[in-house]
Design a protein around this motif. Sequence first.
Motif, PDB file in Angstrom:
ATOM      1  N   PRO A  96       0.836  -1.213   0.000  1.00 36.78           N
ATOM      2  CA  PRO A  96       0.000   0.000   0.000  1.00 36.78           C
ATOM      3  C   PRO A  96       0.866   1.256   0.000  1.00 36.78           C
ATOM      4  CG  PRO A  96      -0.777  -1.588   1.624  1.00 36.78           C
ATOM      5  CD  PRO A  96       0.554  -2.080   1.145  1.00 36.78           C
ATOM      6  N   PHE A  97       0.516   2.185  -0.877  1.00 36.53           N
ATOM      7  CA  PHE A  97       1.326   3.392  -1.021  1.00 36.53           C
ATOM      8  C   PHE A  97       1.419   4.166   0.290  1.00 36.53           C
ATOM      9  CE2 PHE A  97       1.526   7.941  -2.622  1.00 36.53           C
ATOM     10  CZ  PHE A  97       2.890   7.907  -2.878  1.00 36.53           C
ATOM     11  N   ALA A  98       0.335   4.234   1.028  1.00 31.45           N
ATOM     12  CA  ALA A  98       0.333   5.014   2.265  1.00 31.45           C
ATOM     13  C   ALA A  98       1.293   4.463   3.308  1.00 31.45           C
ATOM     14  CB  ALA A  98      -1.082   5.085   2.842  1.00 31.45           C
ATOM     15  N   LEU A  99       1.670   3.182   3.189  1.00 30.74           N
ATOM     16  CA  LEU A  99       2.585   2.568   4.152  1.00 30.74           C
ATOM     17  C   LEU A  99       4.020   2.507   3.637  1.00 30.74           C
ATOM     18  CD1 LEU A  99       0.415  -0.424   5.485  1.00 30.74           C
ATOM     19  CD2 LEU A  99       0.641   1.894   6.412  1.00 30.74           C
ATOM     20  N   ALA A 100       4.252   2.962   2.429  1.00 27.59           N
ATOM     21  CA  ALA A 100       5.611   2.923   1.865  1.00 27.59           C
ATOM     22  C   ALA A 100       6.512   3.919   2.600  1.00 27.59           C
ATOM     23  CB  ALA A 100       5.569   3.270   0.384  1.00 27.59           C
ATOM     24  N   ALA A 105       9.924   5.862  -1.720  1.00 25.41           N
ATOM     25  CA  ALA A 105       9.082   6.334  -2.822  1.00 25.41           C
ATOM     26  C   ALA A 105       9.619   7.632  -3.409  1.00 25.41           C
ATOM     27  CB  ALA A 105       7.648   6.513  -2.332  1.00 25.41           C
ATOM     28  N   ALA A 106      10.151   8.495  -2.549  1.00 26.25           N
ATOM     29  CA  ALA A 106      10.679   9.777  -3.026  1.00 26.25           C
ATOM     30  C   ALA A 106      11.898   9.573  -3.925  1.00 26.25           C
ATOM     31  CB  ALA A 106      11.032  10.669  -1.846  1.00 26.25           C
ATOM     32  N   GLN A 107      12.719   8.609  -3.608  1.00 23.27           N
ATOM     33  CA  GLN A 107      13.887   8.341  -4.445  1.00 23.27           C
ATOM     34  C   GLN A 107      13.447   7.918  -5.846  1.00 23.27           C
ATOM     35  OE1 GLN A 107      17.072   8.777  -4.012  1.00 23.27           O
ATOM     36  NE2 GLN A 107      17.427   8.924  -1.805  1.00 23.27           N
ATOM     37  N   ALA A 108      12.399   7.097  -5.917  1.00 25.59           N
ATOM     38  CA  ALA A 108      11.896   6.654  -7.229  1.00 25.59           C
ATOM     39  C   ALA A 108      11.342   7.827  -8.030  1.00 25.59           C
ATOM     40  CB  ALA A 108      10.821   5.585  -7.033  1.00 25.59           C
ATOM     41  N   LEU A 109      10.587   8.683  -7.362  1.00 22.46           N
ATOM     42  CA  LEU A 109      10.028   9.844  -8.059  1.00 22.46           C
ATOM     43  C   LEU A 109      11.136  10.828  -8.428  1.00 22.46           C
ATOM     44  CD1 LEU A 109       7.654  11.507  -9.104  1.00 22.46           C
ATOM     45  CD2 LEU A 109       7.318  12.368  -6.775  1.00 22.46           C
ATOM     46  N   ALA A 110      12.100  11.012  -7.544  1.00 23.64           N
ATOM     47  CA  ALA A 110      13.204  11.942  -7.825  1.00 23.64           C
ATOM     48  C   ALA A 110      13.996  11.503  -9.052  1.00 23.64           C
ATOM     49  CB  ALA A 110      14.122  12.050  -6.614  1.00 23.64           C
ATOM     50  N   ALA A 111      14.177  10.198  -9.215  1.00 24.60           N
ATOM     51  CA  ALA A 111      14.896   9.704 -10.396  1.00 24.60           C
ATOM     52  C   ALA A 111      14.162  10.109 -11.669  1.00 24.60           C
ATOM     53  CB  ALA A 111      15.041   8.185 -10.318  1.00 24.60           C
ATOM     54  N   LEU A 112      12.846  10.044 -11.638  1.00 22.22           N
ATOM     55  CA  LEU A 112      12.059  10.439 -12.802  1.00 22.22           C
ATOM     56  C   LEU A 112      12.132  11.949 -13.022  1.00 22.22           C
ATOM     57  CD1 LEU A 112       8.689   8.956 -13.788  1.00 22.22           C
ATOM     58  CD2 LEU A 112       8.982  11.412 -13.865  1.00 22.22           C
ATOM     59  N   LEU A 113      12.090  12.722 -11.937  1.00 22.92           N
ATOM     60  CA  LEU A 113      12.199  14.179 -12.061  1.00 22.92           C
ATOM     61  C   LEU A 113      13.532  14.580 -12.680  1.00 22.92           C
ATOM     62  CD1 LEU A 113      10.717  15.276  -8.598  1.00 22.92           C
ATOM     63  CD2 LEU A 113       9.577  15.355 -10.826  1.00 22.92           C
ATOM     64  N   ARG A 114      14.599  13.904 -12.266  1.00 20.73           N
ATOM     65  CA  ARG A 114      15.919  14.197 -12.845  1.00 20.73           C
ATOM     66  C   ARG A 114      15.951  13.815 -14.317  1.00 20.73           C
ATOM     67  NH1 ARG A 114      17.713  11.159  -8.326  1.00 20.73           N
ATOM     68  NH2 ARG A 114      18.177  12.474  -6.513  1.00 20.73           N
ATOM     69  N   GLU A 115      15.406  12.646 -14.636  1.00 22.56           N
ATOM     70  CA  GLU A 115      15.393  12.171 -16.030  1.00 22.56           C
ATOM     71  C   GLU A 115      14.664  13.157 -16.932  1.00 22.56           C
ATOM     72  OE1 GLU A 115      13.390   8.508 -18.576  1.00 22.56           O
ATOM     73  OE2 GLU A 115      13.672   8.275 -16.408  1.00 22.56           O
ATOM     74  N   GLU A 116      13.577  13.711 -16.435  1.00 26.79           N
ATOM     75  CA  GLU A 116      12.764  14.640 -17.224  1.00 26.79           C
ATOM     76  C   GLU A 116      13.283  16.076 -17.159  1.00 26.79           C
ATOM     77  OE1 GLU A 116      10.344  14.361 -19.306  1.00 26.79           O
ATOM     78  OE2 GLU A 116       9.993  12.212 -19.141  1.00 26.79           O
ATOM     79  N   VAL A 136      -2.462  12.066   1.126  1.00 22.43           N
ATOM     80  CA  VAL A 136      -1.534  12.607   2.130  1.00 22.43           C
ATOM     81  C   VAL A 136      -0.113  12.171   1.803  1.00 22.43           C
ATOM     82  CG1 VAL A 136      -0.920  12.588   4.576  1.00 22.43           C
ATOM     83  CG2 VAL A 136      -3.333  12.678   3.903  1.00 22.43           C
ATOM     84  N   GLN A 137       0.037  10.912   1.387  1.00 18.56           N
ATOM     85  CA  GLN A 137       1.358  10.387   1.043  1.00 18.56           C
ATOM     86  C   GLN A 137       1.924  11.047  -0.210  1.00 18.56           C
ATOM     87  OE1 GLN A 137       3.489   8.793   2.706  1.00 18.56           O
ATOM     88  NE2 GLN A 137       4.127   6.823   1.868  1.00 18.56           N
ATOM     89  N   VAL A 138       1.081  11.391  -1.161  1.00 17.53           N
ATOM     90  CA  VAL A 138       1.548  12.099  -2.359  1.00 17.53           C
ATOM     91  C   VAL A 138       2.239  13.396  -1.957  1.00 17.53           C
ATOM     92  CG1 VAL A 138       0.743  13.495  -4.314  1.00 17.53           C
ATOM     93  CG2 VAL A 138       0.020  11.128  -4.108  1.00 17.53           C
ATOM     94  N   HIS A 139       1.660  14.098  -1.015  1.00 15.83           N
ATOM     95  CA  HIS A 139       2.287  15.347  -0.551  1.00 15.83           C
ATOM     96  C   HIS A 139       3.666  15.071   0.036  1.00 15.83           C
ATOM     97  CE1 HIS A 139       2.719  19.328   1.255  1.00 15.83           C
ATOM     98  NE2 HIS A 139       3.197  18.688   2.294  1.00 15.83           N
ATOM     99  N   ALA A 140       3.752  14.146   0.970  1.00 14.68           N
ATOM    100  CA  ALA A 140       5.020  13.872   1.649  1.00 14.68           C
ATOM    101  C   ALA A 140       6.082  13.381   0.675  1.00 14.68           C
ATOM    102  CB  ALA A 140       4.806  12.846   2.763  1.00 14.68           C
ATOM    103  N   VAL A 141       5.708  12.447  -0.180  1.00 14.70           N
ATOM    104  CA  VAL A 141       6.661  11.874  -1.138  1.00 14.70           C
ATOM    105  C   VAL A 141       7.065  12.917  -2.176  1.00 14.70           C
ATOM    106  CG1 VAL A 141       6.892  10.174  -3.006  1.00 14.70           C
ATOM    107  CG2 VAL A 141       5.907   9.498  -0.801  1.00 14.70           C
ATOM    108  N   GLY A 142       6.100  13.654  -2.686  1.00 15.84           N
ATOM    109  CA  GLY A 142       6.403  14.642  -3.722  1.00 15.84           C
ATOM    110  C   GLY A 142       7.312  15.756  -3.233  1.00 15.84           C
ATOM    111  N   VAL A 143       7.039  16.266  -2.046  1.00 18.85           N
ATOM    112  CA  VAL A 143       7.876  17.339  -1.500  1.00 18.85           C
ATOM    113  C   VAL A 143       9.302  16.852  -1.293  1.00 18.85           C
ATOM    114  CG1 VAL A 143       8.257  18.768   0.552  1.00 18.85           C
ATOM    115  CG2 VAL A 143       5.971  18.611  -0.458  1.00 18.85           C
ATOM    116  N   ARG A 144       9.445  15.656  -0.765  1.00 20.53           N
ATOM    117  CA  ARG A 144      10.795  15.116  -0.552  1.00 20.53           C
ATOM    118  C   ARG A 144      11.496  14.834  -1.883  1.00 20.53           C
ATOM    119  NH1 ARG A 144      15.562  15.332   1.237  1.00 20.53           N
ATOM    120  NH2 ARG A 144      16.600  13.339   1.683  1.00 20.53           N
ATOM    121  N   ALA A 145      10.776  14.324  -2.862  1.00 15.54           N
ATOM    122  CA  ALA A 145      11.378  14.038  -4.165  1.00 15.54           C
ATOM    123  C   ALA A 145      11.886  15.312  -4.817  1.00 15.54           C
ATOM    124  CB  ALA A 145      10.366  13.346  -5.073  1.00 15.54           C
ATOM    125  N   ALA A 146      11.125  16.394  -4.708  1.00 18.75           N
ATOM    126  CA  ALA A 146      11.561  17.667  -5.284  1.00 18.75           C
ATOM    127  C   ALA A 146      12.837  18.157  -4.620  1.00 18.75           C
ATOM    128  CB  ALA A 146      10.452  18.711  -5.142  1.00 18.75           C
TER     129      ALA A 146
END
Length: 271
Positions: A96-100, A105-116, A136-146
């Motif tokens: 479940p995403f909320a328990l990740a 999760a932020a590292q995975a999203l950050a890799a995509l942000l860098r790629e793009e 709620v998790q989208v906020h936490a993960v997204g802010v950290r990934a940025a």
Amino acid sequence: MSFTLVAFHAHPDDEALLTAGTMARVAAEGHRVVLVVATTGEQGLASSDYADGLATVRTAELERSAGVLGCARVAWLGYDDSGMERPVLPRAGARPFALAPVEEAAQALAALLREEGADLLTVYDPAGGYGHPDHVQVHAVGVRAAELAGTPVVLEATVDRRLLQRVLRVVARLPGVPADFAAERFSHAYSAPADITHRVHVGAYAGQKRAAMSAHASQGSADTGVRTLAVLLRLPRPLFRVVFAREWYVERGRRPGGKPLDDVFATLRRR
């Protein structure tokens, strides 16, 4: 000047409701739009017609929505839908995403942000709008990934709470509208008008927003009752355009005040 916007959402259909107009407008203006979704939404409510393979159905629905909006790319983080129940409990064989772990999760999203080479990332507000655990998790993960990727602008997709309640009081008069549309339910959801930094005019793209919503047919279905998406798609087109003529954001790090901005890239253009 061309920019890259990455819209990060929890489930298929979230993009249609919160940021579709902005995405369509940005793409039409010649910028690159990338849609990233954390889960396939397999815990979403739907009629029994979708009992088998809802994740596959919702994946295809999202691809259709993204095509309508002009997205250049769709990417998935690969987590499982956490469902609405709180607290979120582990399920056998599921992630479940909320328990990740946020960092994972932020590292995975950050890799995509860098790629793009992302210039701008959209997430949700800290409360996840109406409080869904995955939002709620989208906020936490997204802010950290940025932070990890050095993405310069983060916009929290939200809704003008006061205006939302006004609209709900009107919509609630329509026949067959569920109790979920009671304005009082949203007295603490989303954002107060004074906190909003961007009010983006997207009325010219209401047709694409409606088509994006329509792509998510499973989320308008139900064995009993009426789903929110179905109610919104019943609005006459002129009224739909009025209701969805704007989308709202809070830019992290920007002090609210004065007239909200209409340009999501305003901060970048001033650099």
